[in-house]
Design a protein around this motif. Structure first.
Motif, PDB file in Angstrom:
ATOM      1  N   ALA A 202      71.256 -16.603 142.875  1.00  0.00           N
ATOM      2  CA  ALA A 202      70.051 -17.372 142.550  1.00  0.00           C
ATOM      3  C   ALA A 202      70.064 -17.784 141.077  1.00  0.00           C
ATOM      4  O   ALA A 202      69.524 -18.827 140.717  1.00  0.00           O
ATOM      5  CB  ALA A 202      68.803 -16.565 142.874  1.00  0.00           C
TER       6      ALA A 202
ATOM      7  N   PHE B 256      63.978 -25.481 140.223  1.00  0.00           N
ATOM      8  CA  PHE B 256      64.121 -24.058 139.967  1.00  0.00           C
ATOM      9  C   PHE B 256      63.686 -23.780 138.542  1.00  0.00           C
ATOM     10  O   PHE B 256      63.682 -24.676 137.690  1.00  0.00           O
ATOM     11  CB  PHE B 256      65.568 -23.590 140.176  1.00  0.00           C
TER      12      PHE B 256
ATOM     13  N   VAL C 164      63.922 -15.941 139.526  1.00  0.00           N
ATOM     14  CA  VAL C 164      64.125 -17.386 139.633  1.00  0.00           C
ATOM     15  C   VAL C 164      63.102 -17.929 140.630  1.00  0.00           C
ATOM     16  O   VAL C 164      63.143 -17.600 141.813  1.00  0.00           O
ATOM     17  CB  VAL C 164      65.562 -17.718 140.111  1.00  0.00           C
TER      18      VAL C 164
ATOM     19  N   GLU D 135      58.326 -22.588 148.587  1.00  0.00           N
ATOM     20  CA  GLU D 135      58.537 -22.042 147.250  1.00  0.00           C
ATOM     21  C   GLU D 135      58.720 -20.541 147.387  1.00  0.00           C
ATOM     22  O   GLU D 135      57.958 -19.880 148.079  1.00  0.00           O
ATOM     23  CB  GLU D 135      57.342 -22.358 146.344  1.00  0.00           C
TER      24      GLU D 135
ATOM     25  N   VAL E  80      68.066 -26.842 146.891  1.00  0.00           N
ATOM     26  CA  VAL E  80      67.202 -26.573 145.751  1.00  0.00           C
ATOM     27  C   VAL E  80      66.585 -27.886 145.284  1.00  0.00           C
ATOM     28  O   VAL E  80      67.288 -28.841 144.977  1.00  0.00           O
ATOM     29  CB  VAL E  80      67.995 -25.916 144.591  1.00  0.00           C
TER      30      VAL E  80
ATOM     31  N   PHE F 217      71.488 -21.306 140.564  1.00  0.00           N
ATOM     32  CA  PHE F 217      70.853 -22.456 141.209  1.00  0.00           C
ATOM     33  C   PHE F 217      70.758 -23.652 140.270  1.00  0.00           C
ATOM     34  O   PHE F 217      70.465 -23.514 139.083  1.00  0.00           O
ATOM     35  CB  PHE F 217      69.433 -22.110 141.686  1.00  0.00           C
TER      36      PHE F 217
ATOM     37  N   ASN G 248      69.466 -28.078 140.626  1.00  0.00           N
ATOM     38  CA  ASN G 248      68.818 -29.057 141.506  1.00  0.00           C
ATOM     39  C   ASN G 248      69.858 -29.734 142.396  1.00  0.00           C
ATOM     40  O   ASN G 248      70.919 -30.116 141.929  1.00  0.00           O
ATOM     41  CB  ASN G 248      68.079 -30.116 140.697  1.00  0.00           C
TER      42      ASN G 248
ATOM     43  N   SER H 217      60.418 -16.856 145.160  1.00  0.00           N
ATOM     44  CA  SER H 217      61.014 -16.276 143.957  1.00  0.00           C
ATOM     45  C   SER H 217      62.150 -15.364 144.381  1.00  0.00           C
ATOM     46  O   SER H 217      62.040 -14.635 145.370  1.00  0.00           O
ATOM     47  CB  SER H 217      59.970 -15.471 143.180  1.00  0.00           C
TER      48      SER H 217
ATOM     49  N   THR I 134      61.863 -20.766 142.843  1.00  0.00           N
ATOM     50  CA  THR I 134      62.612 -21.861 143.460  1.00  0.00           C
ATOM     51  C   THR I 134      61.761 -22.632 144.459  1.00  0.00           C
ATOM     52  O   THR I 134      61.108 -22.050 145.318  1.00  0.00           O
ATOM     53  CB  THR I 134      63.851 -21.294 144.201  1.00  0.00           C
TER      54      THR I 134
END
Length: 189
Positions: A6, A27, A39, A53, A24, A9, A11, A55, A41
């Protein structure tokens, strides 16, 4: 398959989670004053289109998911199946109507789209971002009514409905954003 954490990550990155392919969207690495970093996300399910959404712990591991994008020409539809021709092999690829995005209503035959494949299976269709279509039906236009943002319904050559300014006439060609289904401008010529 390579794994990603994670913390890596970015976009647009795609990964597998609980048997689903996720992409993604946004983030954010969060380091609170107390407690462990995480994170946050925002991710989109590539198959269903749903956005969630969540985390994650930055060390959480996921299988990387490779989504292959190929150019294919929309040929025709037969009931609930839409056929696309692969631009390299000329094979016909059937896609179920349920797999098509809302913006596909503005795609006419012979338009090049992007087919998205995951493990040899079509998981989505990306129509071109902008298309030019002819207005087939709308009320006659009014001159001098361009100052206000008034719109009227119109039908384009694919049969889709769209809101257009009052000065647009049947036979006019217009540019449409397939992501939003909005009128952008009248085309010249």
């Amino acid at each position: 398959m390579p794994t990603i954490t994670a913390g890596e990550f970015r976009n647009g990155m795609t990964f597998e989670m609980d048997g689903q392919v996720m992409q993604v969207v946004e983030f954010q690495h969060v380091k609170p004053g107390k407690g462990a970093a995480f994170v946050r996300t925002k991710m989109k399910n590539v198959l269903s289109g749903g956005v969630t959404e969540t985390s994650f712990n930055p060390t959480a591991k996921f299988e990387s998911a490779y989504i292959e994008r190929k150019d294919a020409q929309y040929s025709y539809n037969d009931g609930d199946l839409y056929y696309f021709m692969d631009q390299e092999t000329f094979d016909m690829i059937p896609v179920a109507k349920a797999e098509l995005p809302a913006g596909f209503a503005f795609v006419k035959e012979e338009t090049i789209c992007k087919l998205m494949f995951y493990k040899e299976k079509v998981v989505g269709v990306e129509p071109p971002t902008f298309v030019e279509l002819e207005i087939t039906e709308t009320d006659p236009g009014f001159r001098g009514n361009t100052a206000t943002n008034a719109t009227k319904p119109a039908t384009v050559e694919t049969g889709a409905e769209i809101k257009v300014p009052l000065f647009i006439d049947p036979g006019d060609k217009i540019k449409i954003d397939t992501r939003t289904g909005e009128y952008l401008e009248r085309c010249k010529g």
